[in-house]
Design a protein around this motif. Structure first.
Motif, mmCIF file in Angstrom:
data_model
loop_
_atom_site.group_PDB
_atom_site.id
_atom_site.type_symbol
_atom_site.label_atom_id
_atom_site.label_comp_id
_atom_site.label_asym_id
_atom_site.label_seq_id
_atom_site.Cartn_x
_atom_site.Cartn_y
_atom_site.Cartn_z
ATOM 1 N N LEU A 62 0.812 -1.210 0.000
ATOM 2 C CA LEU A 62 0.000 0.000 0.000
ATOM 3 C C LEU A 62 0.847 1.263 0.000
ATOM 4 O O LEU A 62 0.424 2.298 -0.517
ATOM 5 N N TYR A 63 2.019 1.185 0.556
ATOM 6 C CA TYR A 63 2.901 2.353 0.615
ATOM 7 C C TYR A 63 3.467 2.680 -0.764
ATOM 8 O O TYR A 63 3.530 3.841 -1.167
ATOM 9 N N GLY A 65 2.169 1.348 -3.624
ATOM 10 C CA GLY A 65 1.141 1.232 -4.652
ATOM 11 C C GLY A 65 1.458 0.153 -5.659
ATOM 12 O O GLY A 65 1.166 0.298 -6.852
ATOM 13 N N LYS A 105 -3.775 3.063 -6.918
ATOM 14 C CA LYS A 105 -4.680 2.853 -5.799
ATOM 15 C C LYS A 105 -5.360 1.505 -5.966
ATOM 16 O O LYS A 105 -5.733 1.119 -7.075
ATOM 17 N N ARG A 123 -5.049 2.349 2.330
ATOM 18 C CA ARG A 123 -3.778 3.039 2.134
ATOM 19 C C ARG A 123 -2.955 2.915 3.403
ATOM 20 O O ARG A 123 -3.461 2.529 4.466
ATOM 21 N N LYS A 145 -2.048 1.558 8.774
ATOM 22 C CA LYS A 145 -3.007 1.264 7.713
ATOM 23 C C LYS A 145 -4.292 2.063 7.936
ATOM 24 O O LYS A 145 -4.827 2.102 9.046
#
Length: 201
Positions: A62-63, A65, A105, A123, A145
């Protein structure tokens, strides 16, 4: 953070290029993890232009992407533009978790029913905390998170907090009564899915 997995029975070896060893110091100085899942998870990876999915172990960074695929203590990043979708099995009683990617995303579809669709855009942020022991300043960093859920129905799409108050606000009195009847605590995404399944009957 060191993961070691074998994919000898899967098909990741046919798509993993530019593999590199998992670096335990990749995020040195930052606690927590930048990933959606605690550990890499078995999934079906659908690539654009490929008729069949690839069975892989992957995680969503998530960091960064990025989608990372793991094999035998190594990992590789799959370019987002090559990914059509990802499907993750959630057991016989649940629909697969579907992942789409737009502009780095991740859009996770947890539930699609007759009336409702539940989507998450997760995210990760880096949270800093300052500590001041005598004579020095220490900055501690950790990955945190952040969850962002939305419900879509015939009335449109609305953000929703997974809590009794948040769910009652979006889904109304009928949902609140149904949750009480189910003895549903409405504290996690599985609780919300259970409620939506009942409302869709």
């Amino acid at each position: 953070m060191i993961w070691s997995f074998s994919l000898s029975s899967l098909s990741a070896q046919t798509i993993i290029m530019n593999k590199q060893p998992i670096d335990a110091n990749r995020y040195k100085g930052i606690t927590g993890i930048p990933y959606y899942f605690e550990q890499p998870i078995a999934a079906k990876l659908f690539l654009i232009g490929k008729p069949e999915p690839f069975k892989v172990l992957l995680n969503l960074n998530l960091y960064e992407g990025e989608v990372e695929v793991f094999e035998d203590g190594q990992y590789a990043v799959i370019e987002n533009k090559k990914i059509e979708s990802i499907e993750i099995d959630q057991g016989e009683d649940n629909d697969p978790l579907t992942v789409k990617i737009t502009k780095d995303k991740f859009f996770l579809t947890h539930y699609v029913g007759v009336k409702y669709k539940l989507t998450e855009i997760p995210r990760v942020i880096i949270e800093e905390r300052e500590h001041r022991p005598p004579g020095e300043i220490i900055i501690k960093k950790r990955f945190v998170k952040k969850e962002s859920f939305s419900i879509a129905n015939e009335s449109g799409t609305r953000p929703i907090d997974i809590s009794k108050k948040g769910i009652a606000k979006v889904l109304g009195k009928e949902a609140e009564k149904m949750a009480k009847k189910q003895k549903n605590k409405l504290k996690k995404v599985g609780d919300l899915i259970q409620l939506l399944e009942e409302l869709d009957k």
